[in-house]
Design an enzyme around this catalytic site. Structure first.
Site, PDB file in Angstrom:
ATOM      1  N   GLY A  94       0.785  -1.222   0.000  1.00  3.38           N
ATOM      2  CA  GLY A  94       0.000   0.000   0.000  1.00  3.38           C
ATOM      3  C   GLY A  94       0.819   1.274   0.000  1.00  3.38           C
ATOM      4  O   GLY A  94       0.259   2.360  -0.120  1.00  3.38           O
ATOM      5  N   CYS A  95       2.130   1.172   0.120  1.00  2.59           N
ATOM      6  CA  CYS A  95       2.985   2.358   0.141  1.00  2.59           C
ATOM      7  C   CYS A  95       3.106   2.926  -1.276  1.00  2.59           C
ATOM      8  O   CYS A  95       3.589   2.260  -2.188  1.00  2.59           O
ATOM      9  CB  CYS A  95       4.366   2.005   0.687  1.00  2.59           C
ATOM     10  SG  CYS A  95       5.564   3.349   0.594  1.00  2.59           S
TER      11      CYS A  95
END
Length: 136
Positions: free
Chosen positions: A11-12
């Site tokens: 998700g980064c």
């Protein structure tokens, strides 16, 4: 081109941009979760090489930002134990090609190591806002 094992925080957004640049440069990226990998001191230590211990840490980690963890005051063994228990403390991404390991994403260093194409997009080490909810 290179087969890059790329440990990321899922998700980064910053890691997503880094992977995109690697792929645009012709590299094969095998993304793995930094947080769910069963790290041991011996599996994690090679990523840091001769880098000073404070540079092993993710400066954006809430525990570092709050002062709970001071990277300047820990030994290499203490750092590894902390990171195994809390992988968000690890500077990311971790990348491995064959037996060569690196922590962080310095575009100039990655270019010297495996080559990167100029895309005109700024891709740095830090995590931008996450695709989900990046706190670290």
């Amino acid at each position: 081109m290179a087969h890059v094992i790329f440990y990321e925080k899922p998700g980064c957004a910053g890691n997503a941009r880094q992977k995109s640049l690697l792929r645009a440069s012709g590299h094969e990226v095998e993304a793995r979760s930094l947080v769910s990998e069963p790290w041991t001191a011996s599996s994690l230590r090679p990523y840091f090489g001769a880098t000073p211990v404070p540079e092993w840490f993710n400066a954006a980690s809430p525990r570092i930002k709050s002062g709970e963890v001071d990277p300047e005051k820990v030994t290499p063994q203490e750092a590894l134990v902390m990171m195994i228990l809390d992988p968000l403390l690890i500077r990311r991404p971790l990348m491995r090609i064959g037996d060569h390991c690196e922590a962080g994403f310095d575009p100039k260093a990655v270019d010297r190591w495996i080559g990167l194409k100029e895309t005109g997009e700024t891709v740095n080490e830090g995590c931008l806002l996450s695709v989900a909810d990046d706190a670290a």
